[in-house]
Design a protein around this motif. Structure first.
Motif, short mmCIF file in Angstrom:
data_model
loop_
_atom_site.label_atom_id
_atom_site.label_comp_id
_atom_site.label_asym_id
_atom_site.label_seq_id
_atom_site.Cartn_x
_atom_site.Cartn_y
_atom_site.Cartn_z
N UNK A 18 0.83 -1.21 0.00
CA UNK A 18 0.00 0.00 0.00
C UNK A 18 0.86 1.26 0.00
N UNK A 19 1.87 1.30 0.85
CA UNK A 19 2.68 2.51 1.00
C UNK A 19 3.57 2.78 -0.21
N UNK A 20 4.16 1.73 -0.79
CA UNK A 20 5.14 1.92 -1.85
C UNK A 20 4.61 1.59 -3.24
N UNK A 21 3.38 1.08 -3.33
CA UNK A 21 2.70 0.92 -4.61
C UNK A 21 3.22 -0.17 -5.53
N UNK A 22 3.94 -1.13 -4.97
CA UNK A 22 4.45 -2.23 -5.79
C UNK A 22 4.18 -3.53 -5.05
N UNK A 23 3.92 -4.62 -5.78
CA UNK A 23 3.70 -5.91 -5.11
C UNK A 23 4.99 -6.43 -4.48
N UNK A 24 4.85 -7.24 -3.47
CA UNK A 24 5.99 -7.81 -2.76
C UNK A 24 6.90 -8.57 -3.73
N UNK A 25 6.33 -9.23 -4.70
CA UNK A 25 7.15 -9.98 -5.66
C UNK A 25 8.16 -9.09 -6.36
#
Length: 71
Positions: A18-25
């Motif tokens: 949510x905070x950084x706008x990228x999926x964990x993958x």
């Protein structure tokens, strides 16, 4: 809290996405692309190059290293 609540580093993943706008993958791939490097070098890379906070960076690195059998 339910019995199936996520614990450990993975518990940070929803807030990281949510905070950084990228999926964990994608974060994990950045870590993997920086191998071989030590844990704190990887944390510093996420912080310095991508603006990630220390706790979030540490969670991504710890989980990725564990998943890859490197820790």
């Amino acid at each position: 809290m339910t019995e199936n609540a996520v614990k450990g580093p993975a518990s940070y993943f929803p807030s990281i996405e949510k905070k950084y706008g990228r999926p964990i993958s994608e974060w994990q791939q950045l870590v993997r692309d920086s191998y071989p490097a030590k844990h704190m070098q990887l944390v510093t890379m996420l912080k310095d190059q991508h603006g990630m906070g220390h706790g979030h960076a540490n969670a991504v690195v710890a989980y990725t290293l564990f998943e890859d059998g490197l820790k």
